[in-house]
Design a protein around this motif. Structure first.
Motif, PDB file in Angstrom:
ATOM      1  N   MET A   1      30.423  52.217  30.462  1.00 20.71           N
ATOM      2  CA  MET A   1      31.359  52.880  31.057  1.00 20.71           C
ATOM      3  C   MET A   1      32.202  52.633  29.367  1.00 20.71           C
ATOM      4  SD  MET A   1      33.721  52.552  33.767  1.00 20.71           S
ATOM      5  CE  MET A   1      35.531  53.309  34.110  1.00 20.71           C
ATOM      6  N   LEU A   2      31.729  52.080  28.192  1.00 14.85           N
ATOM      7  CA  LEU A   2      32.621  52.269  27.212  1.00 14.85           C
ATOM      8  C   LEU A   2      32.792  53.800  27.183  1.00 14.85           C
ATOM      9  CD1 LEU A   2      33.863  51.018  24.728  1.00 14.85           C
ATOM     10  CD2 LEU A   2      31.833  50.798  23.548  1.00 14.85           C
ATOM     11  N   LYS A   3      31.629  54.554  27.238  1.00 13.26           N
ATOM     12  CA  LYS A   3      31.635  55.426  26.803  1.00 13.26           C
ATOM     13  C   LYS A   3      32.727  56.660  27.725  1.00 13.26           C
ATOM     14  CE  LYS A   3      27.441  56.555  24.928  1.00 13.26           C
ATOM     15  NZ  LYS A   3      25.705  56.875  25.006  1.00 13.26           N
ATOM     16  N   GLU A   4      32.411  56.248  29.054  1.00 15.00           N
ATOM     17  CA  GLU A   4      33.462  56.831  29.698  1.00 15.00           C
ATOM     18  C   GLU A   4      34.868  57.090  29.179  1.00 15.00           C
ATOM     19  OE1 GLU A   4      29.801  56.045  32.401  1.00 15.00           O
ATOM     20  OE2 GLU A   4      30.943  55.563  31.055  1.00 15.00           O
ATOM     21  N   ILE A   5      34.916  55.750  28.351  1.00 13.70           N
ATOM     22  CA  ILE A   5      37.006  55.699  28.332  1.00 13.70           C
ATOM     23  C   ILE A   5      36.914  56.225  27.253  1.00 13.70           C
ATOM     24  CG2 ILE A   5      38.923  53.319  27.459  1.00 13.70           C
ATOM     25  CD1 ILE A   5      36.547  51.907  29.216  1.00 13.70           C
ATOM     26  N   PHE A   6      35.780  56.471  26.239  1.00 17.91           N
ATOM     27  CA  PHE A   6      36.590  56.748  24.744  1.00 17.91           C
ATOM     28  C   PHE A   6      36.426  58.377  25.475  1.00 17.91           C
ATOM     29  CE2 PHE A   6      34.969  58.787  20.906  1.00 17.91           C
ATOM     30  CZ  PHE A   6      36.150  58.241  19.897  1.00 17.91           C
ATOM     31  N   LEU A   7      35.625  58.703  26.172  1.00 19.20           N
ATOM     32  CA  LEU A   7      36.095  60.485  26.658  1.00 19.20           C
ATOM     33  C   LEU A   7      37.196  60.352  27.050  1.00 19.20           C
ATOM     34  CD1 LEU A   7      34.234  63.008  26.899  1.00 19.20           C
ATOM     35  CD2 LEU A   7      32.964  62.106  29.124  1.00 19.20           C
ATOM     36  N   ALA A   8      37.395  60.051  28.020  1.00 16.62           N
ATOM     37  CA  ALA A   8      38.956  60.201  28.903  1.00 16.62           C
ATOM     38  C   ALA A   8      40.077  59.866  27.639  1.00 16.62           C
ATOM     39  CB  ALA A   8      39.247  58.972  29.823  1.00 16.62           C
ATOM     40  N   PHE A   9      39.988  59.119  26.815  1.00 14.80           N
ATOM     41  CA  PHE A   9      40.591  59.397  25.506  1.00 14.80           C
ATOM     42  C   PHE A   9      40.825  60.217  25.236  1.00 14.80           C
ATOM     43  CE2 PHE A   9      41.947  57.682  21.236  1.00 14.80           C
ATOM     44  CZ  PHE A   9      43.429  57.701  21.175  1.00 14.80           C
ATOM     45  N   ILE A  10      40.061  60.349  24.749  1.00 10.13           N
ATOM     46  CA  ILE A  10      39.617  62.218  23.853  1.00 10.13           C
ATOM     47  C   ILE A  10      40.750  63.170  24.054  1.00 10.13           C
ATOM     48  CG2 ILE A  10      38.333  63.924  22.804  1.00 10.13           C
ATOM     49  CD1 ILE A  10      35.901  61.710  22.331  1.00 10.13           C
ATOM     50  N   VAL A  11      39.882  63.711  25.985  1.00 14.02           N
ATOM     51  CA  VAL A  11      40.684  64.405  26.124  1.00 14.02           C
ATOM     52  C   VAL A  11      42.046  64.428  26.936  1.00 14.02           C
ATOM     53  CG1 VAL A  11      38.146  65.417  27.501  1.00 14.02           C
ATOM     54  CG2 VAL A  11      39.789  63.706  28.980  1.00 14.02           C
ATOM     55  N   SER A  12      42.508  62.961  26.705  1.00 12.46           N
ATOM     56  CA  SER A  12      44.510  62.407  27.061  1.00 12.46           C
ATOM     57  C   SER A  12      45.443  62.698  26.167  1.00 12.46           C
ATOM     58  CB  SER A  12      43.968  61.065  27.647  1.00 12.46           C
ATOM     59  OG  SER A  12      43.182  61.226  28.580  1.00 12.46           O
ATOM     60  N   ILE A  13      44.275  62.940  24.653  1.00 18.90           N
ATOM     61  CA  ILE A  13      45.098  62.966  23.634  1.00 18.90           C
ATOM     62  C   ILE A  13      46.014  64.487  23.667  1.00 18.90           C
ATOM     63  CG2 ILE A  13      45.526  63.136  20.815  1.00 18.90           C
ATOM     64  CD1 ILE A  13      42.705  61.631  20.975  1.00 18.90           C
ATOM     65  N   ASP A  14      45.550  66.020  24.037  1.00 19.61           N
ATOM     66  CA  ASP A  14      46.672  66.718  24.327  1.00 19.61           C
ATOM     67  C   ASP A  14      47.751  66.572  25.181  1.00 19.61           C
ATOM     68  OD1 ASP A  14      44.862  68.159  22.095  1.00 19.61           O
ATOM     69  OD2 ASP A  14      43.832  69.670  23.462  1.00 19.61           O
ATOM     70  N   ILE A  15      47.400  65.903  26.257  1.00 21.62           N
ATOM     71  CA  ILE A  15      48.121  65.382  26.916  1.00 21.62           C
ATOM     72  C   ILE A  15      49.382  64.920  26.891  1.00 21.62           C
ATOM     73  CG2 ILE A  15      48.258  64.658  29.331  1.00 21.62           C
ATOM     74  CD1 ILE A  15      45.842  65.036  30.017  1.00 21.62           C
ATOM     75  N   TYR A  16      48.527  64.562  25.962  1.00 16.37           N
ATOM     76  CA  TYR A  16      50.132  63.304  25.006  1.00 16.37           C
ATOM     77  C   TYR A  16      50.404  64.333  24.523  1.00 16.37           C
ATOM     78  CZ  TYR A  16      52.241  60.668  21.365  1.00 16.37           C
ATOM     79  OH  TYR A  16      53.183  59.333  20.701  1.00 16.37           O
ATOM     80  N   LEU A  17      50.435  64.934  23.496  1.00 18.47           N
ATOM     81  CA  LEU A  17      51.413  65.860  22.992  1.00 18.47           C
ATOM     82  C   LEU A  17      51.487  66.737  23.666  1.00 18.47           C
ATOM     83  CD1 LEU A  17      47.982  65.729  19.958  1.00 18.47           C
ATOM     84  CD2 LEU A  17      50.673  64.795  19.604  1.00 18.47           C
ATOM     85  N   ALA A  18      51.053  67.353  24.612  1.00 20.48           N
ATOM     86  CA  ALA A  18      52.254  67.837  25.027  1.00 20.48           C
ATOM     87  C   ALA A  18      53.223  67.722  25.772  1.00 20.48           C
ATOM     88  CB  ALA A  18      51.626  69.294  26.214  1.00 20.48           C
ATOM     89  N   SER A  19      53.627  66.678  26.181  1.00 21.60           N
ATOM     90  CA  SER A  19      54.283  65.617  27.274  1.00 21.60           C
ATOM     91  C   SER A  19      55.216  65.288  25.514  1.00 21.60           C
ATOM     92  CB  SER A  19      54.284  64.503  27.396  1.00 21.60           C
ATOM     93  OG  SER A  19      54.425  63.744  28.122  1.00 21.60           O
TER      94      SER A  19
END
Length: 204
Positions: A1-19
């Motif tokens: 599950m750790l890989k899934e969380i890290f993967l989700a964190f990566i793809v959320s960075i651009d969402i954060y910056l856009a927001s």
């Protein structure tokens, strides 16, 4: 599950910056628009992860992994270069007093230079249609990251669920901290690119 969380964190960075960029420009993101951005990112990740696993049935896993790693490094490098370009443009605007006209550029090119350009009609409210355009423009990272993970044991369901949760948190956090991030006078989109490269190196 750790890989899934890290993967989700990566793809959320651009969402954060856009927001954060929208918040700093005074563009409000309604719940419906936030849902579209978040759901689109999670769905693209789910589809790309599923496709990567399906491709393993027809192609040597090592080839898929090598191609995926190369694509991740390439996109990560592009993100870092984009961050550098944004910093140069900001420097020109703030220090040299030169007005850069982007009226004739395509919406996707505008979004590469400024996430707040998603507010196409300048209404200061991100409509569902504009949110879809912003989500589409930022989906490349999710797609490439998912396609590179074939055979890595990452669950598409868990990863997309984690991406949805982290994406919602990213939008909320970006809306809260947008002004503070902007006051630092730095573009941080390079962070997502660097993490993509690190993820590619760790997964190699």
């Amino acid at each position: 599950m750790l890989k899934e969380i890290f993967l989700a964190f990566i793809v959320s960075i651009d969402i954060y910056l856009a927001s954060a960029a929208c918040c700093n420009s005074g563009v409000r993101i309604p719940v419906s628009s936030a849902f579209i951005i978040d759901m689109f990112s999670a769905a693209v990740l789910f589809i790309s992860l599923t496709l990567s696993d399906m491709l393993l049935c027809f192609t040597d896993p090592r080839i898929i992994h090598i191609i995926g790693t190369a694509v991740l490094i390439f996109i990560g490098s592009i993100n870092i270069a984009k961050s550098l370009l944004r910093s140069i443009i900001r420097h020109i605007r703030e220090n040299d007093g030169i007005s850069l006209k982007m009226g004739e550029l395509s919406i996707f090119l505008k979004l590469c230079l400024d996430d707040s350009a998603a507010d196409i009609d300048s209404s200061k409210v991100l409509s569902t249609g504009e949110a879809a355009v912003l989500a589409l423009a930022g989906s490349l990272d999710s797609a490439a990251t998912g396609l590179s993970c074939g055979g890595s044991g990452i669950s598409a369901v868990y990863a997309s669920a984690a991406a949805f949760v982290s994406g919602a948190a990213a939008i909320l956090l970006g809306s809260i901290t947008g002004m503070k991030i902007s006051s630092l006078h730095h573009d941080f989109s390079w962070a997502g690119g660097l993490l993509l490269i690190i993820f590619a190196a760790v997964s190699a």
